[in-house]
Design an enzyme around this catalytic site. Structure first.
Site, PDB file in Angstrom:
ATOM      1  N   ASP A  51      -2.311  -4.149  11.206  1.00 16.61           N
ATOM      2  CA  ASP A  51      -3.401  -5.020  11.651  1.00 16.61           C
ATOM      3  C   ASP A  51      -3.019  -6.443  11.267  1.00 16.61           C
ATOM      4  O   ASP A  51      -2.314  -6.665  10.287  1.00 16.61           O
ATOM      5  CB  ASP A  51      -4.789  -4.609  11.119  1.00 16.61           C
ATOM      6  CG  ASP A  51      -4.853  -4.318   9.635  1.00 16.61           C
ATOM      7  OD1 ASP A  51      -3.968  -4.771   8.879  1.00 16.61           O
ATOM      8  OD2 ASP A  51      -5.808  -3.640   9.224  1.00 16.61           O
ATOM      9  N   GLU A  54       0.248   1.134   9.621  1.00 19.37           N
ATOM     10  CA  GLU A  54      -1.168   0.733   9.497  1.00 19.37           C
ATOM     11  C   GLU A  54      -1.356  -0.695   9.985  1.00 19.37           C
ATOM     12  O   GLU A  54      -2.090  -1.490   9.387  1.00 19.37           O
ATOM     13  CB  GLU A  54      -1.621   0.835   8.024  1.00 19.37           C
ATOM     14  CG  GLU A  54      -1.411   2.213   7.423  1.00 19.37           C
ATOM     15  CD  GLU A  54      -1.907   2.336   5.978  1.00 19.37           C
ATOM     16  OE1 GLU A  54      -2.666   1.459   5.523  1.00 19.37           O
ATOM     17  OE2 GLU A  54      -1.532   3.323   5.330  1.00 19.37           O
ATOM     18  N   ASN A 113       5.272   5.704   2.098  1.00 18.30           N
ATOM     19  CA  ASN A 113       4.469   4.702   2.794  1.00 18.30           C
ATOM     20  C   ASN A 113       3.955   3.657   1.804  1.00 18.30           C
ATOM     21  O   ASN A 113       3.465   4.012   0.737  1.00 18.30           O
ATOM     22  CB  ASN A 113       3.271   5.431   3.449  1.00 18.30           C
ATOM     23  CG  ASN A 113       2.476   4.563   4.388  1.00 18.30           C
ATOM     24  OD1 ASN A 113       3.038   3.966   5.316  1.00 18.30           O
ATOM     25  ND2 ASN A 113       1.167   4.496   4.195  1.00 18.30           N
ATOM     26  N   GLU A 153       1.997   4.217  -1.642  1.00 19.33           N
ATOM     27  CA  GLU A 153       1.729   3.057  -2.515  1.00 19.33           C
ATOM     28  C   GLU A 153       2.079   3.270  -3.983  1.00 19.33           C
ATOM     29  O   GLU A 153       1.291   2.945  -4.865  1.00 19.33           O
ATOM     30  CB  GLU A 153       0.256   2.644  -2.372  1.00 19.33           C
ATOM     31  CG  GLU A 153      -0.106   2.302  -0.949  1.00 19.33           C
ATOM     32  CD  GLU A 153      -1.575   1.938  -0.753  1.00 19.33           C
ATOM     33  OE1 GLU A 153      -2.340   1.926  -1.730  1.00 19.33           O
ATOM     34  OE2 GLU A 153      -1.957   1.665   0.400  1.00 19.33           O
ATOM     35  N   HIS A 174      -0.141  -4.715   6.873  1.00 17.52           N
ATOM     36  CA  HIS A 174      -1.451  -5.373   6.943  1.00 17.52           C
ATOM     37  C   HIS A 174      -1.198  -6.875   6.759  1.00 17.52           C
ATOM     38  O   HIS A 174      -0.853  -7.319   5.665  1.00 17.52           O
ATOM     39  CB  HIS A 174      -2.371  -4.869   5.821  1.00 17.52           C
ATOM     40  CG  HIS A 174      -2.727  -3.414   5.936  1.00 17.52           C
ATOM     41  ND1 HIS A 174      -3.518  -2.927   6.949  1.00 17.52           N
ATOM     42  CD2 HIS A 174      -2.392  -2.352   5.184  1.00 17.52           C
ATOM     43  CE1 HIS A 174      -3.673  -1.622   6.791  1.00 17.52           C
ATOM     44  NE2 HIS A 174      -2.988  -1.237   5.736  1.00 17.52           N
TER      45      HIS A 174
HETATM   46  O1  9MR Z   1      -9.194   2.068   6.030  1.00 18.65           O
HETATM   47  C1  9MR Z   1      -9.422   2.799   4.869  1.00 18.65           C
HETATM   48  C2  9MR Z   1     -10.815   2.524   4.346  1.00 18.65           C
HETATM   49  O2  9MR Z   1     -11.774   3.057   5.228  1.00 18.65           O
HETATM   50  C3  9MR Z   1     -11.007   3.117   2.965  1.00 18.65           C
HETATM   51  O3  9MR Z   1     -12.237   2.705   2.438  1.00 18.65           O
HETATM   52  C4  9MR Z   1      -9.877   2.693   2.061  1.00 18.65           C
HETATM   53  C5  9MR Z   1     -10.030   3.319   0.702  1.00 18.65           C
HETATM   54  O4  9MR Z   1      -8.894   3.203  -0.079  1.00 18.65           O
HETATM   55  O5  9MR Z   1      -8.640   3.063   2.621  1.00 18.65           O
HETATM   56  C6  9MR Z   1      -8.408   2.418   3.836  1.00 18.65           C
HETATM   57  O6  9MR Z   1      -7.118   2.753   4.307  1.00 18.65           O
HETATM   58  C7  9MR Z   1      -6.042   2.345   3.465  1.00 18.65           C
HETATM   59  C8  9MR Z   1      -4.937   3.345   3.650  1.00 18.65           C
HETATM   60  O7  9MR Z   1      -5.391   4.645   3.372  1.00 18.65           O
HETATM   61  C9  9MR Z   1      -3.756   3.023   2.772  1.00 18.65           C
HETATM   62  N1  9MR Z   1      -3.295   1.683   2.959  1.00 18.65           N
HETATM   63  C10 9MR Z   1      -4.331   0.654   2.892  1.00 18.65           C
HETATM   64  C11 9MR Z   1      -5.463   0.980   3.848  1.00 18.65           C
HETATM   65  C12 9MR Z   1      -6.465  -0.142   3.868  1.00 18.65           C
HETATM   66  O8  9MR Z   1      -7.075  -0.268   2.624  1.00 18.65           O
END
Ligand code: 9MR
Length: 457
Positions: free
Chosen positions: A271, A269, A203, A161, A240
């Site tokens: 969904d 990722e 990513n 990111e 997402h």
């Molecule tokens: O699913 C993850 C969530 O449990 C955490 O609180 C969050 C914190 O930043 O991160 C989520 O996963 C993220 C991933 O690491 C990177 N892309 C976005 C995902 C959803 O927020």
């Protein structure tokens, strides 16, 4: 005969290490034997189907039952992030990540590492750092974590990111970005050095629509990295999706255009918020887009049951809160089963590292190759290392018996097949004693047997 050090020095040393053999020879199953799990269905076309796993749920038997049955790739949802693995500077903590890794490995599943460097979820000590102290801390983190998991990770999200949302197409402002624009490539080089067998991915999210500035910004970075020999193997599309950010009509185009740069693409990722047949049809579209792109090597969904999701209220996953398969599950399974193994080309990817050297001594050099080979093509990255004196120029000879070079970076070659002499370019001829520089080339056919040798010039 007693070997003097001089005679030992003249003995060629050839070491070949197969660092990763990924994938398997695929045999087309008869149409009647449709696979009954996501992982098995994906494997029919040489792909994987994975999920994010939370260590805290590994005591839930419904969760673990679905995990073990359905998925053949695992991502730690939070446990490999910087705050989890280096909570205090220089003190690394792998307990929860190891729980996930061990669960996956004992079940024969592979692992995507997520993530080595990110502006978010940094430990407190890192958030307050800047400049070279932060750059060094980041590189040390990448090196330590990738070294700890060396040999166990299929692909690392090396950087996560790093691009800005909106219309700029540029980098996101962050403490890491403020250490200099080259922080991303520095992270990739450190990761390659620490775990040469892992695929290295960039990513990001909101990079699914080909017309978006952010997508274009990431594309230009990957193009630049490939042209300069920065070690990048794959691009992850988080994907997402919801009503505000729907599956774009040009999604497959985006995946294909990135793949055309010479990288794998992965849906990392996934969904999709919604329910019923509209959700199912969106999942179908995303799955078929991956299947249509030969270098789309797999799909990971971001959780197992709707209730496990970071967006639980949007019911975005393939299993409901009770662990029952949803319509979306069936549409993904059917799409995976519809893939024709004959039309997909991602069958076998092998990364081989070969080192050939005459002990260089003063003024000499050695060359080693890391080869990323797939059906019909390859990328070779060659490392040139100076001996006990600095180099002011070098030449590497390779043998390409069954392939043709289609592009190269950071060296000029004397031809495209057979015996090729590669010479340094103006910016990488000077290599300090004991240090290394890299160049590379990509080609069609086989890159096997390159057998590089280096001489100082
Ligand atoms: O699913 C993850 C969530 O449990 C955490 O609180 C969050 C914190 O930043 O991160 C989520 O996963 C993220 C991933 O690491 C990177 N892309 C976005 C995902 C959803 O927020």
């Amino acid at each position: 005969m007693r070997l003097t050090s001089k005679s030992v020095a003249l003995i060629p040393i050839i070491a070949t290490v197969v660092t990763a053999a990924i994938g398997a020879t695929l045999i087309a199953p008869p149409a009647a034997s449709a696979a009954t799990t996501l992982g098995a269905a994906a494997q029919q076309s040489g792909r994987y189907f994975g999920t994010a796993v939370a260590a805290g749920r590994l005591g839930d038997s419904t969760y673990v039952g679905i995990l073990n049955r359905e998925f053949d790739m695992v991502t730690a949802e939070n446990e490999m992030k910087m705050d989890a693995t280096e909570p205090q500077q220089g003190r690394f903590s792998y307990g929860n990540a190891d729980r996930i890794v061990n669960q996956a490995r004992t079940q024969g599943k592979r692992i995507r590492g997520h993530a080595l460097a990110w502006h978010s979820q940094q430990p407190g000590w890192m958030q307050s750092m800047s400049g070279s102290a932060l750059r060094n801390a980041m590189l040390n983190h990448v090196t330590q974590v990738a070294t700890y998991y060396r040999g166990k990770i299929y692909a690392w999200d090396v950087v996560n990111e790093a691009f800005a949302d909106g219309s700029s197409g540029g980098r996101r402002d962050s403490n890491l970005q403020r250490t200099g624009n080259d922080w991303i490539e520095a992270a990739f080089r450190a990761a390659r050095a620490a775990d040469p067998g892992a695929k290295l991915c960039y990513n990001d999210y909101n990079t699914d629509d080909w017309s978006h500035a952010k997508t274009q910004g990431v594309y230009r970075m990957v193009q630049d990295f490939k042209s300069r020999g920065v070690p990048i193997d794959c691009v992850g599309f988080q994907s997402h999706f919801n009503a505000q950010s729907p599956v774009p009509s040009n999604y497959q185009t985006t995946l294909q255009n990135f793949a055309n740069l010479g990288v794998d693409v992965q849906i990392t990722e996934l969904d999709i918020e919604g329910s019923g047949s509209s959700q199912a049809s969106n999942y179908d579209r995303v799955t078929r887009a991956c299947l249509a792109v030969a270098r789309c090597t797999g799909i990971t969904v971001w959780g197992i049951r709707d209730t496990d999701s970071w967006r639980a209220s949007g019911t975005p996953l393939l299993f409901d809160g009770n662990g029952n398969k949803k319509a979306a599950y069936t549409s993904v399974l059917n799409a995976l089963n519809s893939a024709d193994p004959g039309t997909t080309t991602t069958t076998t990817t092998t990364t081989t590292t070969t080192t050939t050297s005459n002990d260089p001594g003063p003024g000499g050099c050695t060359a080693s190759v890391s080869l990323n080979q797939w059906n019909g093509g390859f990328v070779a990255t060659i490392k040139v290392t100076a001996g006990s004196s600095a180099l002011s120029g070098w030449r590497v000879t390779t043998t390409l018996s069954n392939g043709t070079v289609t592009g190269s970076w950071s060296a000029s070659g004397s031809g495209t097949s057979g015996t090729i002499n590669w010479s340094n370019v103006d910016y990488n001829g000077n290599v300090p004693a004991g240090q290394s520089t890299e160049f590379g080339f990509q080609g069609s056919g086989s890159g096997a047997g390159l057998n590089p040798s280096c001489t100082a010039s």
